[in-house]
Design an enzyme around this catalytic site. Sequence first.
Site, PDB file in Angstrom:
ATOM      1  N   GLN A 120       7.207   2.761  -6.450  1.00 26.91           N
ATOM      2  CA  GLN A 120       8.203   3.651  -5.814  1.00 26.91           C
ATOM      3  C   GLN A 120       9.497   3.637  -6.624  1.00 26.91           C
ATOM      4  O   GLN A 120      10.131   4.674  -6.845  1.00 26.91           O
ATOM      5  CB  GLN A 120       8.519   3.207  -4.374  1.00 26.91           C
TER       6      GLN A 120
ATOM      7  N   TYR B 180       0.824  -1.222   0.000  1.00 29.76           N
ATOM      8  CA  TYR B 180       0.000   0.000   0.000  1.00 29.76           C
ATOM      9  C   TYR B 180       0.853   1.265   0.000  1.00 29.76           C
ATOM     10  O   TYR B 180       2.057   1.206   0.029  1.00 29.76           O
ATOM     11  CB  TYR B 180      -1.077  -0.005   1.074  1.00 29.76           C
ATOM     12  N   GLU B 181       0.158   2.396  -0.135  1.00 35.05           N
ATOM     13  CA  GLU B 181       0.834   3.691  -0.350  1.00 35.05           C
ATOM     14  C   GLU B 181       1.637   3.681  -1.639  1.00 35.05           C
ATOM     15  O   GLU B 181       2.693   4.312  -1.726  1.00 35.05           O
ATOM     16  CB  GLU B 181       1.760   4.023   0.822  1.00 35.05           C
ATOM     17  N   GLY B 182       1.175   2.957  -2.636  1.00 35.01           N
ATOM     18  CA  GLY B 182       1.920   2.790  -3.878  1.00 35.01           C
ATOM     19  C   GLY B 182       2.845   1.611  -3.721  1.00 35.01           C
ATOM     20  O   GLY B 182       3.686   1.588  -2.794  1.00 35.01           O
TER      21      GLY B 182
END
Length: 597
Positions: free
Chosen positions: A447, A440-442
Amino acid sequence: MAAYKAPIRDMQFILHEVMAAENLFAQMPGTVEVTTDLMDAILDSAAQMAEEVLAPLNRSGDEEGCRFDKGEVYTPVGFKEAYRAFAQGGWIGLSGDVQHGGQGMPKMLAVLFEEMIMGANCSFALYPILSAGASLALARHASSELKDEYLPRLYSGEWSATMCLTEPHAGTDLGIIKSRAQPQADGSYRLTGTKIFITGGQQDLTRNIVHLVLAKLPDAPPGPKGISLFLVPRELPSAHGEPAVFNQVTCGSIEHKMGIKASATCVMNFDGARGYLVGELNKGLACMFTMMNYERLSIGLQGIGLSESSYQTAVAYARERLQGLAATGATNPAGPADPIIVHPDVRRMLLSVRADVEAGRALALYVASQLDLAHFHPEPGARARAANLVALLTPVAKAAFSDRGFESCVLAQQVLGGHGYVREWGLEQNVRDARIAQIYEGTNGIQALDLAGRKVVRDREGLLEILATEITAFLAQESSADGLQDFLNPLRDALGGLSTTTLWLKQAAAGNPDEIGAASVPYLRLMVLVLYAYMWARMAKVALAALQNGTGEAYFYDAKLKTGRFFIARVLPGYSALIAEIRGGSAPLMALAADQF
Ligand SMILES: Cc1cc2nc3c(=O)[nH]c(=O)nc-3n(C[C@H](O)[C@H](O)[C@H](O)COP(=O)(O)OP(=O)(O)OC[C@H]3O[C@@H](n4cnc5c(N)ncnc54)[C@H](O)[C@@H]3O)c2cc1C
């Protein structure tokens, strides 16, 4: 599971001795009052919160999980009381805007606090960390009316917040979201759409929940340039003191998942819900990135916190568990066998985790120091330089801490053999809880693409040069330092490898755009090794000086040097293989036709 103990002395070592936080804070008007004594007092109270309030609920929270019933979500027993204590302690607004009830503490302290709460109970930690991230986005981008109404209640913990990006068909590619916002005559909007996987979308910890929602106006341009950000409260507060009314936001269900079971992951339905624009129309993604960048570092800390907690258990176990004899002769002749900590392979696992946690914590504080400079420094040039470093290092920190954090939890679990696989020792929970941070969070793949593509190959700000110049200056400044060359020479070589590989990648990408995606993950890992070597060199410098000057804590500094030497000798050499992998190029990845898989 060994009871979680916040690693205060290790944290102080990096904060005070390696990063010299007090000197840094003394230079900036917004932080002059943050003295060493104040920092230590905050760390002590944070440790108490993590160890005494949150850690005891970690296992029971995992076993009980969240419960969904008729649109309501119930957190595990004890979470409500813990949340109340947490909020009353002022922890949600620790680094929040002082004008709206936050405490304005530097990010360097918030990072250490978040590592502790993630290590103690990461399911719990996600609720307040989301509120802190949403508050940051509101403080930067919302109107003064919204700030006045929402920020004090978010900082106090009376209300909580979420981030609503993901939809069933749109996760990484937010440009294709379907949620719609219809403008209303009174300046507000009506939002319609379904968001999935929303952490804390519904819970029983706070009365109101403030959703930050990405949606598009009916006439918005296609793709990411048509996305706007809206604040959509569960309950619409009344301006005149009458009871608040429920907005048209409901929770459809919660997910059943591998880990972080006490964190509610919700499907949220918006059926013409009233919302308020945050920031400019069609600039929503940029506003949301204020929150996402905050959360990315926090999610990285999930990896570090869980690794630290896993390490504590693995070391305790390795000292007690008796199996086999040391190759160089029995160390426990009175017992049936030696403790497994004598075996080189067990030491390899323990040291891999320890060397990673310590370098990761140092890098997290380094990034936090840049966030503090970018926020508090009086000179625009210094602020801009720091903001550039933050832009470069945020995807690196998120992916490195969570990837290596997961690997560390698995290594610590391995130290316990079969006992690590069963529930009793708690390491299988840490493995399950750490896994999501890679996603999650990309995802970490995204990233890495952000780093290799936007921040390196297509970069026009010279981001990597800022970092390389800093490391080169450190190498030059310490070139005659006694005892440090064992750290500096390998760091110099690895930095050289990163520089030549970057040039190679830029040239390769000019001829074939697939080269960026092909190189991105090993490229990020290469940069992490260079950064960790830089952190270890800085830690070694301090440890050597303390030993040379004579110190009452020789045992502590000696352990730092030995752990750092392990990293340099046994982990850093992996950079050569990463360079070879990158230079292997995209052709072997793209050769197989899709139907040949
Ligand atoms: C427990 C949990 C909590 C969550 N909390 C929240 C939350 O609070 N708010 C929220 O909005 N979302 C939340 N999410 C959603 C999460 O952020 C997404 O799952 C994540 O960003 C990935 O999106 P996706 O699952 O749709 O995967 P996809 O986007 O479908 O990606 C699938 C795979 O393809 C890769 N991929 C996709 N596009 C590319 C590309 N262009 N180049 C290379 N590779 C690519 C990805 O890296 C991934 O490996 C949560 C998810 C979970 C499981």
